[in-house]
Design a protein around this motif. Structure first.
Motif, PDB file in Angstrom:
ATOM      1  N   GLU A 150     -10.094  -2.723   5.346  1.00  0.00           N
ATOM      2  CA  GLU A 150      -9.761  -2.668   3.930  1.00  0.00           C
ATOM      3  C   GLU A 150      -8.326  -3.120   3.689  1.00  0.00           C
ATOM      4  OE1 GLU A 150     -13.066  -0.089   4.879  1.00  0.00           O
ATOM      5  OE2 GLU A 150     -10.981   0.047   5.554  1.00  0.00           O
ATOM      6  N   LEU A 151      -8.158  -4.024   2.725  1.00  0.00           N
ATOM      7  CA  LEU A 151      -6.833  -4.411   2.249  1.00  0.00           C
ATOM      8  C   LEU A 151      -6.546  -3.582   0.999  1.00  0.00           C
ATOM      9  CD1 LEU A 151      -4.662  -6.514   3.088  1.00  0.00           C
ATOM     10  CD2 LEU A 151      -5.582  -8.003   1.300  1.00  0.00           C
ATOM     11  N   SER A 166      -8.685  -0.803  -3.163  1.00  0.00           N
ATOM     12  CA  SER A 166      -8.993  -1.050  -1.759  1.00  0.00           C
ATOM     13  C   SER A 166     -10.129  -2.068  -1.702  1.00  0.00           C
ATOM     14  CB  SER A 166      -9.399   0.253  -1.056  1.00  0.00           C
ATOM     15  OG  SER A 166      -9.753   0.001   0.295  1.00  0.00           O
ATOM     16  N   VAL A 167      -9.888  -3.189  -1.023  1.00  0.00           N
ATOM     17  CA  VAL A 167     -10.874  -4.269  -0.953  1.00  0.00           C
ATOM     18  C   VAL A 167     -11.349  -4.411   0.488  1.00  0.00           C
ATOM     19  CG1 VAL A 167     -11.314  -6.723  -1.351  1.00  0.00           C
ATOM     20  CG2 VAL A 167      -9.733  -5.479  -2.854  1.00  0.00           C
ATOM     21  N   PRO A 168     -12.597  -4.069   0.802  1.00  0.00           N
ATOM     22  CA  PRO A 168     -13.099  -4.293   2.160  1.00  0.00           C
ATOM     23  C   PRO A 168     -13.320  -5.779   2.409  1.00  0.00           C
ATOM     24  CG  PRO A 168     -14.849  -3.444   0.765  1.00  0.00           C
ATOM     25  CD  PRO A 168     -13.604  -3.437  -0.069  1.00  0.00           C
ATOM     26  N   GLU A 186       2.134  -4.860  -3.991  1.00  0.00           N
ATOM     27  CA  GLU A 186       2.242  -4.907  -2.539  1.00  0.00           C
ATOM     28  C   GLU A 186       0.857  -4.658  -1.948  1.00  0.00           C
ATOM     29  OE1 GLU A 186       6.696  -3.276  -1.555  1.00  0.00           O
ATOM     30  OE2 GLU A 186       5.144  -1.777  -1.962  1.00  0.00           O
ATOM     31  N   HIS A 187       0.629  -5.150  -0.732  1.00  0.00           N
ATOM     32  CA  HIS A 187      -0.648  -4.909  -0.068  1.00  0.00           C
ATOM     33  C   HIS A 187      -0.409  -4.488   1.377  1.00  0.00           C
ATOM     34  CE1 HIS A 187       0.265  -9.237   0.360  1.00  0.00           C
ATOM     35  NE2 HIS A 187      -0.311  -9.152   1.559  1.00  0.00           N
ATOM     36  N   ALA A 188      -1.397  -3.822   1.954  1.00  0.00           N
ATOM     37  CA  ALA A 188      -1.278  -3.283   3.310  1.00  0.00           C
ATOM     38  C   ALA A 188      -2.655  -3.274   3.969  1.00  0.00           C
ATOM     39  CB  ALA A 188      -0.706  -1.868   3.279  1.00  0.00           C
ATOM     40  N   LEU A 189      -2.644  -3.180   5.293  1.00  0.00           N
ATOM     41  CA  LEU A 189      -3.874  -2.974   6.063  1.00  0.00           C
ATOM     42  C   LEU A 189      -3.709  -1.662   6.819  1.00  0.00           C
ATOM     43  CD1 LEU A 189      -6.515  -4.781   6.737  1.00  0.00           C
ATOM     44  CD2 LEU A 189      -5.502  -4.820   9.022  1.00  0.00           C
TER      45      LEU A 189
END
Length: 215
Positions: A150-151, A166-168, A186-189
């Motif tokens: 998920e990102l 949350s984008v799988p 901002e984005h994270a893994l």
């Protein structure tokens, strides 16, 4: 649960996610098809020059929790994780993905940052892909191979630290981020210790020549 979506129609049609009026995510499921994606995962796992750079935090060096490789048009320079990298050209294994991504997005990319997440313990903290080399309005394409991860996204700014989406991303999924995503979010893994399988993420970018003094 992360279930793949594949097929010719999936490879041509993008779904749209609005993070805000100025920030959109375009998502393609099953970009290249199962057999090509499987072959690409195996090839890149073995042929890219994977490194584990270190970052300095409060005066101490720590290895990043993933492996990385950076490639692009010969002579391009890019700085990330405190290191400046100079591209020496495109490995043959990356060219099919580059061509497919440019075809469906209508964008041109001259570099790619590859990340190999060896298992669910490998991760990426919150950040934006807004380095000066990418110009003031970067489009960034993120292509996923291997394990579903998920990102997650959160708004920038004081008091905006809560995850908003949350984008799988499944095997063979492509996510195109508009310039507003980097400007406003901002984005994270995150870590997912129940995901033991490896994942490769290819983040295609366009480095602006005016921001690259050697060009």
């Amino acid at each position: 649960m992360c279930l793949p979506t594949t097929g010719p129609q999936a490879r041509q049609t993008a779904s749209l996610i609005d993070l805000s009026s100025d920030a959109q995510l375009h998502r393609w499921a099953g970009l290249m098809g199962p057999s090509q994606a499987d072959h690409l995962l195996a090839t890149l796992s073995q042929t890219l020059d994977w490194q584990q750079p270190k970052i300095t935090v409060y005066g101490r060096q720590h290895p990043v929790p993933r492996l990385t490789a950076w490639h692009g048009d010969t002579g391009l320079r890019y700085r990330y994780s405190g290191h400046t990298h100079t591209a020496t050209g495109w490995p043959a294994g990356l060219l099919p993905a580059k061509a497919a991504i440019e075809r469906v997005t209508g964008k041109t990319f001259n570099s790619v940052l590859a990340n190999l997440y060896r298992n669910g313990d490998d991760c990426m903290g919150y950040h934006s892909d807004n380095e000066p080399e990418l110009g003031h309005a970067p489009w960034v394409a993120s292509y996923n191979l291997g394990a579903c991860r998920e990102l997650t996204f959160r708004p920038k700014g004081p008091g905006s630290q809560r995850q908003c989406l949350s984008v799988p991303l499944h095997h063979d999924d492509l996510l195109l981020m508009s310039p507003g995503v980097q400007a406003c979010f901002e984005h994270a893994l995150p870590r997912r210790r129940n995901r033991p399988d490896p994942r490769i993420n290819l983040t295609f970018r366009y480095i602006v020549p005016d921001q690259n003094p050697d060009l």
